[in-house]
Motif scaffolding. Structure first.
Motif, short mmCIF file in Angstrom:
data_model
loop_
_atom_site.label_atom_id
_atom_site.label_comp_id
_atom_site.label_asym_id
_atom_site.label_seq_id
_atom_site.Cartn_x
_atom_site.Cartn_y
_atom_site.Cartn_z
N TYR A 131 0.94 -1.08 -0.02
CA TYR A 131 -0.12 0.24 -0.03
C TYR A 131 0.75 1.03 -0.22
CZ TYR A 131 -3.50 -3.29 1.66
OH TYR A 131 -4.54 -4.31 1.62
N PRO A 132 0.42 2.47 -0.50
CA PRO A 132 1.08 3.67 -0.43
C PRO A 132 1.10 4.30 0.96
CG PRO A 132 -1.05 4.09 -1.73
CD PRO A 132 -0.83 2.69 -1.24
N ASP A 133 0.00 4.02 1.67
CA ASP A 133 -0.19 4.77 2.87
C ASP A 133 -0.29 3.96 4.11
OD1 ASP A 133 -2.47 3.04 2.31
OD2 ASP A 133 -3.85 4.95 2.62
N ARG A 134 0.25 2.61 4.19
CA ARG A 134 0.42 1.93 5.33
C ARG A 134 1.26 0.72 5.16
NH1 ARG A 134 -4.37 1.12 3.01
NH2 ARG A 134 -5.65 -0.87 3.05
N PRO A 135 1.83 -0.10 6.10
CA PRO A 135 2.69 -1.21 6.06
C PRO A 135 2.01 -2.31 5.20
CG PRO A 135 2.48 -0.35 8.30
CD PRO A 135 1.46 0.28 7.55
N ALA A 136 2.82 -3.04 4.56
CA ALA A 136 2.13 -4.22 3.74
C ALA A 136 1.49 -5.16 4.56
CB ALA A 136 3.47 -4.80 3.03
N GLU A 137 0.83 -5.95 3.84
CA GLU A 137 0.06 -7.09 4.49
C GLU A 137 0.35 -8.40 3.81
OE1 GLU A 137 -4.07 -6.10 4.35
OE2 GLU A 137 -3.72 -4.29 5.66
N LEU A 138 0.54 -9.53 4.64
CA LEU A 138 0.96 -10.71 4.33
C LEU A 138 -0.15 -11.85 4.66
CD1 LEU A 138 3.23 -12.57 2.84
CD2 LEU A 138 4.07 -12.80 5.13
N TYR A 139 -0.49 -12.82 3.66
CA TYR A 139 -1.53 -13.67 4.12
C TYR A 139 -1.09 -15.08 3.14
CZ TYR A 139 -4.49 -9.73 5.16
OH TYR A 139 -4.62 -8.39 5.73
N ASN A 140 -1.62 -16.03 4.01
CA ASN A 140 -1.51 -17.36 3.56
C ASN A 140 -2.74 -17.95 3.00
OD1 ASN A 140 -1.23 -20.35 3.00
ND2 ASN A 140 0.48 -20.29 4.30
N LEU A 141 -3.13 -17.77 1.82
CA LEU A 141 -4.54 -18.01 1.32
C LEU A 141 -5.13 -19.39 1.45
CD1 LEU A 141 -4.31 -15.77 -2.06
CD2 LEU A 141 -5.30 -15.35 0.40
N ALA A 142 -4.08 -20.50 1.55
CA ALA A 142 -4.32 -21.80 1.59
C ALA A 142 -5.17 -22.01 3.06
CB ALA A 142 -3.25 -22.80 1.70
N LYS A 143 -4.61 -21.32 4.22
CA LYS A 143 -5.17 -21.11 5.41
C LYS A 143 -6.05 -20.20 5.67
CE LYS A 143 -0.81 -23.43 7.04
NZ LYS A 143 0.40 -23.17 7.85
N ASP A 144 -6.31 -19.03 4.94
CA ASP A 144 -7.07 -17.96 5.44
C ASP A 144 -7.52 -17.21 4.15
OD1 ASP A 144 -7.93 -15.54 6.78
OD2 ASP A 144 -5.88 -14.55 6.76
N VAL A 145 -8.40 -17.76 3.40
CA VAL A 145 -8.93 -17.18 2.43
C VAL A 145 -9.68 -15.76 2.42
CG1 VAL A 145 -11.16 -18.31 2.34
CG2 VAL A 145 -10.37 -18.05 0.14
N THR A 146 -10.12 -15.72 3.84
CA THR A 146 -10.78 -14.40 4.10
C THR A 146 -9.84 -13.12 4.37
OG1 THR A 146 -11.02 -15.03 6.57
CG2 THR A 146 -12.65 -15.67 5.16
N GLU A 147 -8.65 -13.60 4.27
CA GLU A 147 -7.57 -12.48 4.67
C GLU A 147 -7.82 -11.70 6.10
OE1 GLU A 147 -5.97 -11.01 0.32
OE2 GLU A 147 -8.10 -11.13 0.46
N SER A 148 -7.95 -12.52 7.26
CA SER A 148 -8.16 -12.04 8.28
C SER A 148 -6.91 -11.93 9.21
CB SER A 148 -9.40 -12.78 8.97
OG SER A 148 -10.52 -12.65 8.28
N ASN A 149 -6.17 -12.60 8.95
CA ASN A 149 -4.95 -12.95 9.98
C ASN A 149 -3.49 -12.35 8.75
OD1 ASN A 149 -3.28 -13.60 11.79
ND2 ASN A 149 -3.26 -15.83 11.22
N ASN A 150 -3.25 -10.96 9.27
CA ASN A 150 -1.96 -10.49 8.65
C ASN A 150 -0.92 -11.01 9.34
OD1 ASN A 150 -0.18 -8.83 7.29
ND2 ASN A 150 -0.84 -7.23 8.53
N LEU A 151 0.06 -11.75 8.58
CA LEU A 151 1.24 -12.50 8.98
C LEU A 151 2.61 -11.65 8.76
CD1 LEU A 151 0.33 -16.21 7.72
CD2 LEU A 151 0.03 -15.19 10.09
N ALA A 152 2.46 -10.42 8.23
CA ALA A 152 3.58 -9.69 7.99
C ALA A 152 4.70 -9.65 9.03
CB ALA A 152 3.10 -8.04 7.33
#
Length: 466
Positions: free
Chosen positions: A396-417
């Protein structure tokens, strides 16, 4: 002399028979493309409130793709990637060509926003292979005459050049001031349909198939349903039970689109072409928030790069090749349509050196058990996304990056960055290297206040089921 003439006529007849016999063996290709549909808003995707019997039947007779991706989270760029088989950022398209964002004095500039003329489309590749092609409905890749579908490899066009318009015939003079909104047959033959446009698309597709039943054809049914404006037929609204407001209108529009798809599939069966036709159904981007689509179980929506903005429904049917009632779990992309169609048509996609898509047939038939794509990218201005395996990084241009493991978190609820900083660093490098191959954007929307808030914020909206 008479014998020579006879032999000449015989030679012509035999050659014609040979060409026709070769053409008859070629695979027909029908691509059904929805506009702004919700990921969940089909029976085969799990919806209990949206009726889609014809597309559900297609899903039962074909293969459902669980991780199909469009190349952009908005309409125009995704269509550029689809038709060229190339990341559209390679030739400078990152944003919609939307004249409404330009002042009246800049209208000429807006009309010049189109698919670069040196880019080849699916139709450009299929033409030399003996195919007749038609696009019906939405174009959205340039309003100027030089960008017209007839100039981009298609033999026929029945639709409109812009990105959205009424589903009913335009009658007000003001509406005709915008050429890109007017319905067009062929080139510059403007004629408004005499019925609901979704039905008109289905009927005209059937007419094209009837006229070309003895030769190979490519039908690109580019529906503007269920994009706004939310306009439905009264008889379709009457079929919708248990819903109200925008959801009811959306469901009714979905009924019409499903009906049109059913007409096309029935025509293929009626003409005995079903067994020799590759049919694909998909959608151009995630469902938008404003029209109350449902992208369950995905977060996000049209205009952002969460899964709800870029993952789309997809079905592929090819009798005697693809197993009926099957699913495909690995990620695929709309970039793959061009090489898949070219090879199905008897061409050689491997000879096209500058495309990013792959022929899906070896993968869906399990000749190749690897992933079609180990890495996929998305980019718009200074926002970027890379998916490598099951890891997905959003910059993103305005906040830290986000990282997801889609095999375990398809809803992108758990940011692993924060838990995996090395993975973040690794994927940043992969993204930067890809971006180094791209062209500068051909145009950008300058006035930020006019850009949809969802586009700016990447809001995590997980739709509630009806």
């Amino acid at each position: 002399m008479k014998q020579t003439k006879f032999l000449g006529i015989l030679t012509i007849c035999l050659f014609t028979f040979y060409v026709n016999s070769i053409s008859a063996k070629k695979t027909n290709i029908v691509f059904l493309f929805a506009d702004d549909a919700g990921y969940h808003d089909f029976g085969f995707q799990g919806s209990k409130t949206f009726e889609s019997p014809n597309l559900d039947k297609l899903a039962k007779e074909g293969m459902v793709f669980k991780q199909a991706y469009t190349t952009a989270a908005v309409c125009g760029p995704s269509r550029a990637g689809l038709l060229t088989g190339r990341y559209q950022q390679r030739f400078g398209i990152e944003e919609n060509n939307v004249p409404g964002y330009m002042s009246h004095s800049s209208k000429l500039l807006a009309d010049e926003m189109g698919l670069p003329l040196d880019e080849k489309t699916i139709a450009d590749y299929l033409g030399p292979l003996g195919y007749k092609s038609i696009i019906l409905g939405k174009w959205h890749l340039g309003n100027a005459d030089k960008y017209h579908p007839i100039a981009r490899g298609f033999d026929e066009f029945y639709g409109f050049r812009g990105g959205a318009r009424s589903f009913f015939p335009l009658t007000q003079k003001l509406a005709f001031d915008r050429k890109e909104d007017r319905w067009e047959r062929g080139y510059a033959n403007f004629e408004e349909p005499d019925r609901y446009t979704t039905d008109a698309i289905g009927d005209e597709a059937c007419d094209f198939i009837e006229r070309h039943k003895n030769k190979p054809f490519f039908v690109y049914a580019s529906f503007n349903a269920v994009h706004t404006p939310l306009e439905a037929l009264p008889e379709d609204l009457a079929k919708v039970k248990g819903l109200s407001g925008k959801r009811k209108k959306l469901a009714a529009m979905n009924i019409a689109m499903d009906r049109a798809c059913g007409k096309i599939m029935d025509k293929l069966k009626e003409l005995g072409l079903e067994e020799n036709t590759l049919i694909v159904f998909s959608n151009d981007n995630g469902g938008p928030d404003g029209s109350m689509t449902c992208n369950y179980p995905l977060s996000g929506c049209k205009s952002n790069h969460l899964e709800g903005g870029i993952r789309v429904p997809m079905v592929m049917k090819f009798p005697n090749v693809i197993k009926a009632g099957s699913t495909y779990d690995y990620p695929v992309s709309m970039l793959d349509m061009l090489p898949t169609f070219v090879n199905a048509a008897g061409g050689n996609a491997d000879a096209i050196t500058n495309i990013d898509g792959v022929d899906l047939m070896p993968y869906v038939t399990k000749q190749n058990k690897a992933r079609p794509h180990e890495v996929l990218f998305w980019k718009k201005e200074n926002r970027g996304v890379v998916r490598q395996g099951d890891w997905k990084l959003l910059r993103y241009p305005d906040r830290p990056a986000e990282l997801y493991n889609l095999a375990k978190d398809v809803t992108e609820s758990n940011n692993l960055a924060y838990k995996h900083p090395e993975k973040v660093k690794e994927l940043f490098k992969v993204l930067w290297e890809w971006e180094g191959e791209l062209e500068r954007p051909l145009w950008l929307l300058k006035r930020v206040y006019e850009v949809n808030a969802m586009e700016r914020m990447d809001v995590k909206r997980t739709p509630v089921l009806d």
